[in-house]
Design an enzyme around this catalytic site. Sequence first.
Site, mmCIF file in Angstrom:
data_model
loop_
_atom_site.group_PDB
_atom_site.id
_atom_site.type_symbol
_atom_site.label_atom_id
_atom_site.label_comp_id
_atom_site.label_asym_id
_atom_site.label_seq_id
_atom_site.Cartn_x
_atom_site.Cartn_y
_atom_site.Cartn_z
ATOM 1 N N ARG A 1 3.929 -2.444 -11.280
ATOM 2 C CA ARG A 1 2.563 -2.178 -11.775
ATOM 3 C C ARG A 1 2.255 -0.694 -11.648
ATOM 4 N NH1 ARG A 1 -1.621 -2.118 -7.910
ATOM 5 N NH2 ARG A 1 -0.905 -2.676 -5.826
ATOM 6 N N GLY B 1 3.706 3.664 -3.122
ATOM 7 C CA GLY B 1 2.826 4.491 -2.304
ATOM 8 C C GLY B 1 1.483 3.827 -2.103
ATOM 9 N N GLN C 1 -6.227 17.636 0.062
ATOM 10 C CA GLN C 1 -7.405 16.941 -0.475
ATOM 11 C C GLN C 1 -8.284 16.469 0.665
ATOM 12 O OE1 GLN C 1 -9.910 16.460 -2.426
ATOM 13 N NE2 GLN C 1 -8.644 15.904 -4.180
ATOM 14 N N GLN D 1 -7.877 13.192 3.095
ATOM 15 C CA GLN D 1 -6.526 12.649 2.867
ATOM 16 C C GLN D 1 -5.462 13.382 3.698
ATOM 17 O OE1 GLN D 1 -5.610 12.608 -1.400
ATOM 18 N NE2 GLN D 1 -6.049 10.419 -1.402
ATOM 19 N N TYR E 1 -2.266 11.245 3.509
ATOM 20 C CA TYR E 1 -1.626 11.211 2.184
ATOM 21 C C TYR E 1 -1.069 12.588 1.813
ATOM 22 C CZ TYR E 1 -1.239 10.024 -2.838
ATOM 23 O OH TYR E 1 -0.788 9.803 -4.123
HETATM 24 N N1 LIG Z 1 -2.519 7.111 -9.543
HETATM 25 C C1 LIG Z 1 -2.536 8.410 -9.378
HETATM 26 O O1 LIG Z 1 -3.402 9.116 -9.887
HETATM 27 C C2 LIG Z 1 -1.477 9.101 -8.595
HETATM 28 C C3 LIG Z 1 -1.525 10.499 -8.479
HETATM 29 C C4 LIG Z 1 -0.529 11.151 -7.787
HETATM 30 C C5 LIG Z 1 0.499 10.414 -7.202
HETATM 31 N N2 LIG Z 1 0.510 9.066 -7.318
HETATM 32 C C6 LIG Z 1 1.618 8.349 -6.690
HETATM 33 O O2 LIG Z 1 2.283 7.571 -7.673
HETATM 34 C C7 LIG Z 1 2.829 6.391 -7.067
HETATM 35 C C8 LIG Z 1 2.331 5.153 -7.812
HETATM 36 O O3 LIG Z 1 0.913 5.155 -7.773
HETATM 37 P P1 LIG Z 1 0.048 4.041 -8.540
HETATM 38 O O4 LIG Z 1 -1.282 4.642 -8.767
HETATM 39 O O5 LIG Z 1 0.820 3.489 -9.684
HETATM 40 O O6 LIG Z 1 -0.094 2.950 -7.370
HETATM 41 P P2 LIG Z 1 -0.493 1.405 -7.470
HETATM 42 O O7 LIG Z 1 -0.980 1.061 -8.833
HETATM 43 O O8 LIG Z 1 -1.400 1.178 -6.301
HETATM 44 O O9 LIG Z 1 0.914 0.663 -7.218
HETATM 45 C C9 LIG Z 1 1.560 0.855 -6.004
HETATM 46 C C10 LIG Z 1 2.917 0.160 -6.069
HETATM 47 O O10 LIG Z 1 3.588 0.393 -4.815
HETATM 48 C C11 LIG Z 1 3.924 -0.863 -4.245
HETATM 49 N N3 LIG Z 1 3.871 -0.763 -2.791
HETATM 50 C C12 LIG Z 1 2.837 -0.344 -2.011
HETATM 51 N N4 LIG Z 1 3.169 -0.415 -0.713
HETATM 52 C C13 LIG Z 1 4.439 -0.886 -0.663
HETATM 53 C C14 LIG Z 1 5.322 -1.224 0.393
HETATM 54 N N5 LIG Z 1 5.004 -1.052 1.688
HETATM 55 N N6 LIG Z 1 6.547 -1.719 0.071
HETATM 56 C C15 LIG Z 1 6.901 -1.878 -1.223
HETATM 57 N N7 LIG Z 1 6.115 -1.588 -2.252
HETATM 58 C C16 LIG Z 1 4.888 -1.104 -1.981
HETATM 59 C C17 LIG Z 1 2.901 -1.840 -4.793
HETATM 60 O O11 LIG Z 1 3.369 -3.188 -4.695
HETATM 61 P P3 LIG Z 1 2.309 -4.433 -4.812
HETATM 62 O O12 LIG Z 1 1.891 -4.465 -6.259
HETATM 63 O O13 LIG Z 1 3.082 -5.611 -4.383
HETATM 64 O O14 LIG Z 1 1.165 -4.074 -3.898
HETATM 65 C C18 LIG Z 1 2.797 -1.337 -6.227
HETATM 66 O O15 LIG Z 1 3.887 -1.792 -6.984
HETATM 67 C C19 LIG Z 1 2.391 6.450 -5.607
HETATM 68 O O16 LIG Z 1 3.425 6.998 -4.831
HETATM 69 C C20 LIG Z 1 1.188 7.362 -5.632
HETATM 70 O O17 LIG Z 1 0.964 7.969 -4.392
HETATM 71 C C21 LIG Z 1 -0.452 8.390 -7.993
#
Ligand SMILES: NC(=O)c1ccc[n+]([C@@H]2O[C@H](COP(=O)([O-])OP(=O)(O)OC[C@H]3O[C@@H](n4cnc5c(N)ncnc54)[C@H](OP(=O)(O)O)[C@@H]3O)[C@@H](O)[C@H]2O)c1
Length: 240
Positions: free
Chosen positions: A12, A84, A141, A144, A147
Site C-alpha cells: 500500500r 516506515g 522537522q 519528528q 523520524y
Molecule cells: N508519504 C509521504 O509523504 C512520505 C514522505 C517521505 C518519506 N516517506 C517514506 O516512504 C515510505 C512509505 O510511506 P507511505 O506514506 O507509503 O506509508 P504507509 O502508506 O503508511 O505504508 C507503510 C507501509 O509500511 C508497512 N510497515 C509499517 N511498519 C512495518 C513493520 N514494522 N514491518 C513491516 N512492514 C511495515 C505497512 O504495512 P501495513 O500495511 O501492514 O501496516 C505499509 O505497507 C516510508 O518509509 C515513509 O517514511 C513517505
Amino acid sequence: MSRVALVTGGQRGIGAAISEALQAAGRKVVASYAGNDAAAKAFTDRTGIPCYKFDVADYDACAEALKKIEAEVGQVEVLVNNAGITRDGTMKRMNREMWDAVIDTNLGSCYNMCKLVWDGMSAKKFGRIVNIGSINGQAGQYGQVNYAAAKSGIHGFTKALALEGARGQITVNAIAPGYVDTEMVRAVPPDVLEKIIARIPRGRLGTAYDIARGVVFLTADDADFITGSTLSINGGQHMY
Ligand SMILES: NC(=O)c1ccc[n+]([C@@H]2O[C@H](COP(=O)([O-])OP(=O)(O)OC[C@H]3O[C@@H](n4cnc5c(N)ncnc54)[C@H](OP(=O)(O)O)[C@@H]3O)[C@@H](O)[C@H]2O)c1
C-alpha cells in the site's frame, strides 16, 4: 530470467506503486507488510504480487521470512527498504517507546534486510538496493526528532554501504521523497497540510508513482554507475 525484487511495505501507499512499477519493468516482485491483511489480499488479487507478513524491525522474523521468500520465489537481487512509520511528538511528549519504534522500524529494518540479502548479492556479483529516506531526514522537522534521526541515518547508511558494495557491483542508493499523497500524509491536519503545499515550488503533493519511477531508474540493470546517491523527489522543496 526475471530478477526477484522485494519491496518492504510494498502492498500500500508508496510501496504499492513501487511494487507495481517494478513489475511493469519486468521484475518478479514480492511485497512485505506488517499486519494489514485486507490491504495485502486486495493488492495480491489486483496485481498477482505475493505478500509476506513480517515485522521488518525484528531481525529473526526478517531472517525467517527471507528464507521462505527465497525458497518460494528465488534469490532477492533487488531490495527496496520502503516500510516506515511515524510516531510524532515534540521532545516534551516523545517517550522512549515512540523513539524506539521509529528508529527500529525505519532504520533498523535497513540493517536487517541488507544484512540478510548481502551474502547472496555478493556471491552473485549483482545487487540493487534502494532505501527510502525523507526530506525530513535532510532538513529536520518540528515534532519528528525520531523520524528525522531515522531518515537521516538512512542517508548515512546508504553511503557507507555503497562503498562496501561498489566492487561487488551492488549499488546502494536512497530516495528522499517530499510530501506524497498517502495515508501517512493524509493524517496531517488540513491547515498544516495547506501550509506544507504552499512551500512546494511545484505547487502540489507528490504521487506515489513520482517516487516509484525513481526506484525503477535506480534499480535498472544498467544503473551500474549510480551508487551512494540520494535522489530528492519533492517538487523542488529541498531548495527552500
Ligand atoms: N508519504 C509521504 O509523504 C512520505 C514522505 C517521505 C518519506 N516517506 C517514506 O516512504 C515510505 C512509505 O510511506 P507511505 O506514506 O507509503 O506509508 P504507509 O502508506 O503508511 O505504508 C507503510 C507501509 O509500511 C508497512 N510497515 C509499517 N511498519 C512495518 C513493520 N514494522 N514491518 C513491516 N512492514 C511495515 C505497512 O504495512 P501495513 O500495511 O501492514 O501496516 C505499509 O505497507 C516510508 O518509509 C515513509 O517514511 C513517505
